[in-house]
Design a protein around this motif. Structure first.
Motif, mmCIF file in Angstrom:
data_model
loop_
_atom_site.group_PDB
_atom_site.id
_atom_site.type_symbol
_atom_site.label_atom_id
_atom_site.label_comp_id
_atom_site.label_asym_id
_atom_site.label_seq_id
_atom_site.Cartn_x
_atom_site.Cartn_y
_atom_site.Cartn_z
ATOM 1 N N SER A 186 0.825 -1.215 -0.053
ATOM 2 C CA SER A 186 0.160 -0.032 0.081
ATOM 3 C C SER A 186 0.945 1.280 0.070
ATOM 4 C CB SER A 186 -0.820 0.127 1.398
ATOM 5 O OG SER A 186 -1.611 1.249 1.269
ATOM 6 N N ASP A 187 0.490 2.249 -0.807
ATOM 7 C CA ASP A 187 1.201 3.462 -0.916
ATOM 8 C C ASP A 187 0.065 4.428 -0.375
ATOM 9 O OD1 ASP A 187 3.534 4.893 -1.230
ATOM 10 O OD2 ASP A 187 2.611 5.962 -3.068
ATOM 11 N N ASP A 188 -0.964 4.198 0.361
ATOM 12 C CA ASP A 188 -2.027 5.461 0.741
ATOM 13 C C ASP A 188 -1.639 5.871 2.082
ATOM 14 O OD1 ASP A 188 -4.424 6.132 1.994
ATOM 15 O OD2 ASP A 188 -5.632 5.255 0.661
ATOM 16 N N LEU A 189 -1.186 7.098 2.083
ATOM 17 C CA LEU A 189 -0.756 7.826 3.261
ATOM 18 C C LEU A 189 -1.902 7.851 4.377
ATOM 19 C CD1 LEU A 189 1.430 9.084 4.636
ATOM 20 C CD2 LEU A 189 0.838 11.479 3.297
ATOM 21 N N VAL A 190 -2.990 8.231 3.843
ATOM 22 C CA VAL A 190 -4.116 8.216 4.972
ATOM 23 C C VAL A 190 -4.183 6.842 5.882
ATOM 24 C CG1 VAL A 190 -6.631 8.425 5.255
ATOM 25 C CG2 VAL A 190 -5.284 9.994 3.877
ATOM 26 N N LEU A 191 -4.128 5.711 5.113
ATOM 27 C CA LEU A 191 -4.154 4.368 5.900
ATOM 28 C C LEU A 191 -2.803 4.366 6.470
ATOM 29 C CD1 LEU A 191 -5.574 2.016 2.958
ATOM 30 C CD2 LEU A 191 -6.993 3.210 5.019
ATOM 31 N N ALA A 192 -1.728 4.594 6.057
ATOM 32 C CA ALA A 192 -0.661 4.604 6.708
ATOM 33 C C ALA A 192 -0.517 5.364 8.142
ATOM 34 C CB ALA A 192 0.541 5.048 6.026
ATOM 35 N N GLN A 193 -1.173 6.371 8.082
ATOM 36 C CA GLN A 193 -1.248 7.531 9.184
ATOM 37 C C GLN A 193 -2.309 6.780 10.436
ATOM 38 O OE1 GLN A 193 0.865 9.433 10.118
ATOM 39 N NE2 GLN A 193 1.696 10.660 8.291
ATOM 40 N N GLU A 194 -3.214 6.350 9.843
ATOM 41 C CA GLU A 194 -4.267 5.441 10.658
ATOM 42 C C GLU A 194 -3.409 4.203 11.532
ATOM 43 O OE1 GLU A 194 -8.473 7.038 8.512
ATOM 44 O OE2 GLU A 194 -7.663 4.961 8.287
ATOM 45 N N ARG A 195 -2.805 3.733 10.527
ATOM 46 C CA ARG A 195 -2.041 2.613 11.181
ATOM 47 C C ARG A 195 -1.157 2.836 12.191
ATOM 48 N NH1 ARG A 195 1.918 -1.450 8.161
ATOM 49 N NH2 ARG A 195 1.578 -3.575 9.361
ATOM 50 N N LYS A 196 -0.364 3.878 11.842
ATOM 51 C CA LYS A 196 0.774 4.320 12.872
ATOM 52 C C LYS A 196 0.105 4.857 14.069
ATOM 53 C CE LYS A 196 1.040 8.495 13.279
ATOM 54 N NZ LYS A 196 1.981 9.262 12.528
ATOM 55 N N ILE A 197 -1.146 5.552 13.785
ATOM 56 C CA ILE A 197 -1.595 5.947 15.161
ATOM 57 C C ILE A 197 -2.310 4.749 15.971
ATOM 58 C CG2 ILE A 197 -3.971 7.165 16.030
ATOM 59 C CD1 ILE A 197 -3.504 8.981 13.730
ATOM 60 N N ASP A 198 -2.986 3.815 15.254
ATOM 61 C CA ASP A 198 -3.423 2.546 16.010
ATOM 62 C C ASP A 198 -2.181 1.878 16.602
ATOM 63 O OD1 ASP A 198 -6.172 2.958 15.479
ATOM 64 O OD2 ASP A 198 -6.207 1.731 13.844
ATOM 65 N N GLY A 199 -0.974 1.763 16.087
ATOM 66 C CA GLY A 199 -0.051 1.070 16.415
ATOM 67 C C GLY A 199 0.662 1.702 17.669
ATOM 68 N N ILE A 200 0.761 2.994 18.016
ATOM 69 C CA ILE A 200 1.106 3.595 19.157
ATOM 70 C C ILE A 200 -0.094 3.530 20.154
ATOM 71 C CG2 ILE A 200 0.582 6.169 18.806
ATOM 72 C CD1 ILE A 200 3.937 4.655 20.135
ATOM 73 N N LEU A 201 -1.179 3.467 19.949
ATOM 74 C CA LEU A 201 -2.190 3.459 20.932
ATOM 75 C C LEU A 201 -2.362 1.919 21.353
ATOM 76 C CD1 LEU A 201 -5.509 5.275 19.116
ATOM 77 C CD2 LEU A 201 -3.870 6.246 21.092
ATOM 78 N N ASP A 202 -1.978 0.956 20.688
ATOM 79 C CA ASP A 202 -2.038 -0.502 21.031
ATOM 80 C C ASP A 202 -0.659 -0.439 21.939
ATOM 81 O OD1 ASP A 202 -4.235 -1.113 19.350
ATOM 82 O OD2 ASP A 202 -2.973 -1.688 17.788
ATOM 83 N N MET A 203 0.394 0.284 21.579
ATOM 84 C CA MET A 203 1.357 0.053 22.259
ATOM 85 C C MET A 203 1.296 0.602 23.932
ATOM 86 S SD MET A 203 5.051 0.583 20.439
ATOM 87 C CE MET A 203 5.721 -0.666 19.465
ATOM 88 N N ALA A 204 0.470 1.546 23.963
ATOM 89 C CA ALA A 204 0.072 2.058 25.237
ATOM 90 C C ALA A 204 -0.967 1.714 25.897
ATOM 91 C CB ALA A 204 -0.218 3.629 24.869
ATOM 92 N N GLY A 205 -1.716 0.625 25.144
ATOM 93 C CA GLY A 205 -2.882 -0.166 25.789
ATOM 94 C C GLY A 205 -4.146 0.571 25.953
ATOM 95 N N VAL A 206 -4.191 1.396 25.066
ATOM 96 C CA VAL A 206 -5.243 2.311 24.956
ATOM 97 C C VAL A 206 -6.839 1.609 24.574
ATOM 98 C CG1 VAL A 206 -6.549 4.371 24.305
ATOM 99 C CG2 VAL A 206 -4.134 4.589 24.718
ATOM 100 N N GLY A 207 -7.804 1.754 25.326
ATOM 101 C CA GLY A 207 -8.972 1.012 25.110
ATOM 102 C C GLY A 207 -10.098 1.724 25.546
ATOM 103 N N PRO A 208 -11.413 1.027 25.587
ATOM 104 C CA PRO A 208 -12.575 1.721 26.109
ATOM 105 C C PRO A 208 -12.203 1.996 27.550
ATOM 106 C CG PRO A 208 -13.035 -0.310 24.907
ATOM 107 C CD PRO A 208 -11.580 -0.212 25.038
ATOM 108 N N ASP A 209 -12.561 3.378 28.057
ATOM 109 C CA ASP A 209 -12.702 3.603 29.494
ATOM 110 C C ASP A 209 -11.291 3.969 29.915
ATOM 111 O OD1 ASP A 209 -15.390 3.289 29.545
ATOM 112 O OD2 ASP A 209 -14.972 1.046 30.037
#
Length: 427
Positions: A186-209
């Motif tokens: 993929s060369d879609d920058l929007v998807l790449a940025q969303e994936r980056k954000i999800d990746g760092i949120l996952d590393m921080a364990g961010v979830g509901p509440d």
């Protein structure tokens, strides 16, 4: 969502006439090349010596060519040799960038040309001459740009408050001003940025509440994504312009009720959070304040919580010798900025916190691709940028900045890591 007041006027340097103001077209001292005959002669000798083995072609007026590049290699055309070498002699790396800004040299493809220079950055100039140059020729960081609370606000103001419309012109719709993370194929920058954000949120364990503290709001993209996961977010920024647009974007996304935007320095942060996230903000902290920054992450994180940290990095040996240099990037783009090494991050964690790196992910090649997207879009939309009041010198400055960084990531001189930090007894 609430916004706290901030100092109404950023502190200006005492020698303000020396500070470029790109959004006003003010470029102190740039129009007239410095006169440094002795240094210019030395600079020319060193430049020719450095270029000869590189896979580039440097062409002088009259047809002289140097460099080891073949017919398909990038071409650097020296338009005004005398001005170029005087700038290089008087200002070293600053002079090299300034000479591009004023057209002393041009090239067929800027990032392609800069990449071979970046790949040999540590050895272009003999080490002995590097040490002599740093002692007698290299400029040092101005004291006014040290990242005190007030100094940080001025430094951030000079870059991030240039114009929200400027950044919106070349960034993708997420308004992410940091490395994307591209999926295979993929060369879609929007998807790449969303994936980056999800990746760092996952590393921080961010979830509901989760109650999340974000240090460095940007324009609200990460806070929006975290809120969409069901988290509550407190996000800190010291850029009034960013805060204003972030609030608008959060409201448009329908998550304003879950996000609090505060105009507040990380050193002034209070509370205790399930997760702390900071994406490419540490580069603006400064070496003297790294202990304070990491101690703040530790202090603000609840027991058992996680920190998601994304940081540009450079090799440790290069960081040690260059951390006090005043470079072209320092002068024109990121005043007060210093890129850490992974080793420096680990050392500060050991010395000042109970946190350790539990997980890491490198996105260096992805940042090169991200910067290529930004540069291409910026140049394609230059007429829009010019319509905001920016001049041709700014165009060449911004192009050089994006290409210079892209080249560094391409060849591995720079990297960027997503890091999950946890208290060392938690894993």
């Amino acid at each position: 969502m609430t916004t706290e007041p901030i100092s109404p006027t950023p502190v200006r340097r005492s020698n303000n006439h020396l500070v470029p103001r790109p959004n006003e077209g003010v470029w102190p001292g740039l129009a007239t090349p410095p006169r440094a005959p002795g240094k210019a002669r030395i600079a020319e000798v060193l430049f020719r010596q450095a270029v000869r083995p590189l896979p580039v072609r440097v062409v002088f007026p009259g047809g002289e060519r140097i460099g080891a590049g073949g017919p398909d290699s990038p071409v650097m055309r020296i338009v005004r040799p005398e001005a170029f070498f005087h700038r290089l002699g008087a200002g070293s790396k600053i002079g090299f960038g300034e000479s591009y800004m004023v057209g002393d040299w041009t090239t067929t493809e800027l990032a392609d040309l800069l990449a071979p220079f970046a790949a040999k950055m540590a050895t272009l100039i003999p080490p002995v001459l590097q040490r002599i140059g740093r002692r007698f020729a290299e400029a040092r960081q101005p004291s006014e740009e040290v990242n005190t609370v007030e100094g940080s606000r001025e430094n951030i103001h000079r870059h991030y408050d240039l114009s929200n419309d400027l950044f919106a012109t070349f960034l993708d719709e997420t308004m992410s001003y940091s490395a994307g993370w591209f999926a295979d194929g993929s060369d879609d920058l929007v998807l790449a940025q969303e994936r980056k954000i999800d990746g760092i949120l996952d590393m921080a364990g961010v979830g509901p509440d989760s109650h999340v503290l974000e240090i460095g709001t940007g324009w609200g993209g990460l806070a929006t994504r975290a809120a969409q996961r069901g988290a509550r977010v407190t996000t800190l920024t010291i850029s009034a312009e960013q805060a204003k647009l972030a609030e608008q974007r959060l409201d448009a996304a329908g998550v304003a009720d879950r996000v609090q935007v505060l105009l507040r320095d990380y050193r002034e942060a209070q509370g205790s959070y399930d997760a702390v996230v900071s994406v490419e903000m540490i580069e603006a902290v400064g070496v003297a304040y790294w202990p304070t920054y990491f101690a703040a992450l530790d202090r603000l994180l609840k027991p058992g919580g996680k920190v998601g940290l994304q940081s540009i990095t450079m090799p440790h040996d290069r960081m040690l010798v260059s951390q006090n240099d005043y470079t072209w990037i320092s002068k024109y783009v990121f005043p007060g900025g210093v890129i850490p090494s992974v080793e420096a991050i680990e050392q500060n964690l050991r010395d000042h916190t109970g946190l350790r790196i539990a997980e890491r992910r490198s996105l260096g090649p992805d940042y090169a691709r991200t910067l290529a997207h930004w540069r291409r879009t910026f140049l394609e939309r230059w007429e829009t940028v010019a319509g905001l009041g920016f001049d041709e010198t700014f165009r060449r400055m911004w192009e050089f900045y994006l290409a210079y960084c892209e080249a560094g990531f391409r060849v591995g001189y720079l990297d960027v890591y997503q890091l999950s930090l946890q208290h060392h007894r938690s894993y």
